[in-house]
Design an enzyme around this catalytic site. Structure first.
Site, PDB file in Angstrom:
ATOM      1  N   HIS A  57       0.841  -1.208   0.000  1.00  0.00           N
ATOM      2  CA  HIS A  57       0.000   0.000   0.000  1.00  0.00           C
ATOM      3  C   HIS A  57       0.871   1.252   0.000  1.00  0.00           C
ATOM      4  O   HIS A  57       1.498   1.593   1.004  1.00  0.00           O
ATOM      5  CB  HIS A  57      -0.937   0.030   1.213  1.00  0.00           C
ATOM      6  CG  HIS A  57      -1.948   1.129   1.117  1.00  0.00           C
ATOM      7  ND1 HIS A  57      -3.292   0.905   0.920  1.00  0.00           N
ATOM      8  CD2 HIS A  57      -1.812   2.477   1.134  1.00  0.00           C
ATOM      9  CE1 HIS A  57      -3.930   2.058   0.845  1.00  0.00           C
ATOM     10  NE2 HIS A  57      -3.045   3.039   0.974  1.00  0.00           N
ATOM     11  N   HIS A  59       1.547   5.356  -2.140  1.00  0.00           N
ATOM     12  CA  HIS A  59       1.065   6.413  -3.058  1.00  0.00           C
ATOM     13  C   HIS A  59       2.278   7.021  -3.757  1.00  0.00           C
ATOM     14  O   HIS A  59       2.857   7.990  -3.282  1.00  0.00           O
ATOM     15  CB  HIS A  59       0.288   7.483  -2.288  1.00  0.00           C
ATOM     16  CG  HIS A  59      -0.996   6.972  -1.729  1.00  0.00           C
ATOM     17  ND1 HIS A  59      -2.206   7.137  -2.363  1.00  0.00           N
ATOM     18  CD2 HIS A  59      -1.251   6.244  -0.612  1.00  0.00           C
ATOM     19  CE1 HIS A  59      -3.162   6.554  -1.652  1.00  0.00           C
ATOM     20  NE2 HIS A  59      -2.597   6.000  -0.580  1.00  0.00           N
ATOM     21  N   GLN A 152      -9.448   9.405  -5.142  1.00  0.00           N
ATOM     22  CA  GLN A 152      -9.138  10.090  -3.874  1.00  0.00           C
ATOM     23  C   GLN A 152     -10.290  10.964  -3.372  1.00  0.00           C
ATOM     24  O   GLN A 152     -10.571  11.019  -2.181  1.00  0.00           O
ATOM     25  CB  GLN A 152      -7.883  10.957  -4.064  1.00  0.00           C
ATOM     26  CG  GLN A 152      -7.538  11.885  -2.918  1.00  0.00           C
ATOM     27  CD  GLN A 152      -6.879  11.166  -1.764  1.00  0.00           C
ATOM     28  OE1 GLN A 152      -5.725  10.752  -1.845  1.00  0.00           O
ATOM     29  NE2 GLN A 152      -7.608  10.995  -0.675  1.00  0.00           N
ATOM     30  N   HIS A 210      -9.245   1.763   0.008  1.00  0.00           N
ATOM     31  CA  HIS A 210      -9.133   2.438   1.291  1.00  0.00           C
ATOM     32  C   HIS A 210     -10.498   2.255   1.942  1.00  0.00           C
ATOM     33  O   HIS A 210     -11.507   2.650   1.355  1.00  0.00           O
ATOM     34  CB  HIS A 210      -8.867   3.922   1.086  1.00  0.00           C
ATOM     35  CG  HIS A 210      -7.485   4.242   0.610  1.00  0.00           C
ATOM     36  ND1 HIS A 210      -7.017   3.847  -0.608  1.00  0.00           N
ATOM     37  CD2 HIS A 210      -6.474   4.920   1.209  1.00  0.00           C
ATOM     38  CE1 HIS A 210      -5.770   4.265  -0.738  1.00  0.00           C
ATOM     39  NE2 HIS A 210      -5.411   4.914   0.342  1.00  0.00           N
ATOM     40  N   GLU A 213     -11.137   4.235   6.853  1.00  0.00           N
ATOM     41  CA  GLU A 213      -9.948   4.876   7.434  1.00  0.00           C
ATOM     42  C   GLU A 213     -10.429   6.060   8.272  1.00  0.00           C
ATOM     43  O   GLU A 213     -10.192   7.224   7.935  1.00  0.00           O
ATOM     44  CB  GLU A 213      -8.975   5.336   6.338  1.00  0.00           C
ATOM     45  CG  GLU A 213      -7.641   5.796   6.926  1.00  0.00           C
ATOM     46  CD  GLU A 213      -6.677   6.345   5.883  1.00  0.00           C
ATOM     47  OE1 GLU A 213      -7.060   6.428   4.703  1.00  0.00           O
ATOM     48  OE2 GLU A 213      -5.541   6.697   6.257  1.00  0.00           O
ATOM     49  N   ASP A 309       2.096   3.262   3.018  1.00  0.00           N
ATOM     50  CA  ASP A 309       1.151   4.303   2.620  1.00  0.00           C
ATOM     51  C   ASP A 309       1.887   5.522   2.057  1.00  0.00           C
ATOM     52  O   ASP A 309       1.711   5.869   0.895  1.00  0.00           O
ATOM     53  CB  ASP A 309       0.243   4.696   3.786  1.00  0.00           C
ATOM     54  CG  ASP A 309      -1.073   5.309   3.332  1.00  0.00           C
ATOM     55  OD1 ASP A 309      -1.347   5.300   2.114  1.00  0.00           O
ATOM     56  OD2 ASP A 309      -1.834   5.789   4.184  1.00  0.00           O
ATOM     57  N   TRP A 315       0.463  13.859   3.606  1.00  0.00           N
ATOM     58  CA  TRP A 315      -0.157  13.188   4.747  1.00  0.00           C
ATOM     59  C   TRP A 315       0.853  12.793   5.812  1.00  0.00           C
ATOM     60  O   TRP A 315       0.506  12.568   6.953  1.00  0.00           O
ATOM     61  CB  TRP A 315      -0.887  11.919   4.261  1.00  0.00           C
ATOM     62  CG  TRP A 315      -2.033  12.242   3.368  1.00  0.00           C
ATOM     63  CD1 TRP A 315      -3.310  12.524   3.761  1.00  0.00           C
ATOM     64  CD2 TRP A 315      -2.021  12.334   1.933  1.00  0.00           C
ATOM     65  NE1 TRP A 315      -4.077  12.784   2.660  1.00  0.00           N
ATOM     66  CE2 TRP A 315      -3.326  12.673   1.536  1.00  0.00           C
ATOM     67  CE3 TRP A 315      -1.039  12.162   0.952  1.00  0.00           C
ATOM     68  CZ2 TRP A 315      -3.676  12.846   0.189  1.00  0.00           C
ATOM     69  CZ3 TRP A 315      -1.380  12.337  -0.375  1.00  0.00           C
ATOM     70  CH2 TRP A 315      -2.693  12.678  -0.751  1.00  0.00           C
TER      71      TRP A 315
HETATM   72 ZN   LIG Z   1      -3.433   5.087   1.130  1.00  0.00          ZN
END
Ligand SMILES: [Zn+2]
Length: 430
Positions: A57, A59, A152, A210, A213, A309, A315
């Site tokens: 996982h 990005h 997203q 996702h 979350e 992630d 983030w």
């Molecule tokens: Zn993610």
């Protein structure tokens, strides 16, 4: 005649003094005292040789963008999404490719040779998908990159997402993503799970969403994802990422949910580093950890793979490309401190994730691709404790990255001249 012979390795399953012979990019034999000539030999001398690390996982379209166009002040998921929304219109294919390839250099140096990356398809220009499809080809000789079409801003919430996601799949993005907890209503979220599972079933694709979350104990999209997995016959092809709401759910409800997840054959992909950072933000004290229920899932036989992630993006300002950081955090956040627990978490950053991604020829058995990592550690529990240097990273039988062993020089009267952190491994404790 072999191309490469690794001598005296310790394997993740605990076997010691094993030799690994490589021919034509594949593992030819794994056993003690292999006879035969080899073009090259590596003496592993009681150190751990593992199959490569796998990140299920990530990005890659956002990685290394920290500070663009500004820092995330609140540190929350929602400001991260807003910040990414500001950055997105300014993204160029060239800049995306450059950041992604640079990240892959770092990954390789850490023995991370397979990554599943979500690709944001909210911008109908689809410059992210275009760039990462190109990156997938460029890095293919040394890193397996899988791409997930990820809406997203919501599959229904963002008006152009539905068409853009389909378009990304047509372009060659191979997995269907989703974000049901970000849709406008719980009902829209459930509807998105159904639609995306149907899309995957129609196209014969895998699903990785996702999912939940949040810290909302009443979020129910995990249940919906498990049910739709069964309904569309997607068993073994679906993963739910994050699943953090499960941390806060009522125990009675979870006692019903876990068997449903196990029955559906879905996998779970928690992301301990980022979830420890992002969850519990609305709590005062005590603050919830917000990580999903990893030990309970493992007990139920639900496949668990751990992901990073994010690395240095809107983030998460931290991250090193090292899956052992992820396992190290998981040990603490889940209180999985026993030897058996650590072995299970090592599997969660290697074999489990490889299985979830459906990687072909992964492992240390004869016939597998000769992809391996030699670590400056005695075994898997020590590897998680030390997060040691990756002495050799091997892909298809060739060394593609090397790091010198870590050794400090001491200047203390009457004490040893050097310190090797791996020498401190406890006796009878692994
Ligand atoms: Zn993610």
């Amino acid at each position: 005649m072999f191309d490469l012979l690794i001598r005296n390795a310790t394997l993740p399953d605990g076997r010691t003094a094993c030799d690994i012979a490589v021919r034509n990019g594949r593992i030819a034999a794994v056993e003690p005292g292999i006879d035969g000539e080899s073009a090259a030999t590596i003496d592993a001398a009681g150190q751990l040789v593992s199959p490569p690390f796998v990140d299920p996982h990530f990005h890659m379209d956002a990685t290394l963008s920290l500070g663009l166009p500004r820092m995330n002040r609140s540190g929350t998921l929602l400001e991260g999404i807003a910040l990414w929304g500001e950055l997105r219109p300014t993204l160029t294919k060239e800049a995306l490719i450059e950041r992604a390839i640079r990240y892959c250099d770092l990954a390789v140096s850490k023995g991370l040779l397979a990554v599943r990356s979500h690709v944001d398809v909210s911008d109908p220009r689809l410059v992210t998908a275009e760039a990462l499809l190109e990156v997938r080809e460029l890095v293919a000789p040394y890193l397996d990159l899988q791409l997930v079409a990820f809406p997203q801003d919501g599959y229904y919430r963002a008006p152009e997402a539905e068409a853009a996601l389909t378009c990304a799949l047509d372009m060659g993005v191979e997995i269907v993503g989703g974000i049901p907890h970000f849709e406008r209503t719980m009902a829209d979220g459930a509807r998105s799970v159904e639609a995306l599972c149907r899309l995957a079933a129609d196209r014969g694709l895998m699903v990785d969403m996702h999912c939940d979350e949040t810290d909302d104990p009443l979020s129910r999209h995990v249940e919906t994802l498990a049910a739709q997995t069964v309904r569309f016959g997607l068993q073994g092809r679906v993963a739910g990422s994050h699943l953090t709401s499960m941390h806060s759910m009522d125990n009675y409800y979870v006692s019903k949910l876990l068997p449903l997840m196990a029955e559906s054959g879905m996998a779970a992909i928690p992301n301990p580093l980022i979830n420890m950072m992002l969850q519990g933000r609305h709590d005062t004290y005590p603050k919830r950890r917000g990580l999903t229920r990893i030990p309970q899932m493992m007990e139920m036989g639900i496949p668990v793979g751990l992901g990073q992630d994010c690395v240095m993006d809107p983030w998460y300002s931290m991250g090193t490309g090292d899956l052992l950081d992820v396992a190290h955090m998981a040990v603490h956040a889940t209180q999985m401190g026993s030897i058996e627990d650590k072995r299970a978490l090592f599997d969660a950053v290697t074999v489990n994730s490889a299985r979830i991604m459906g990687l072909d020829g992964y492992g240390l058995e004869p016939g597998c691709h000769a992809d391996m990592v030699l670590l400056q550690a005695r075994d898997v529990t020590e590897a998680i404790r030390l997060r040691p240097n990756r002495l050799k990273v091997i892909r298809r039988g060739k060394v593609i990255a090397e790091t010198a062993p870590e050794r400090s020089r001491l200047s203390l009267d009457g004490r040893p001249e050097t310190v090797d952190p791996a020498d401190y491994a406890p006796v009878n404790a692994s």
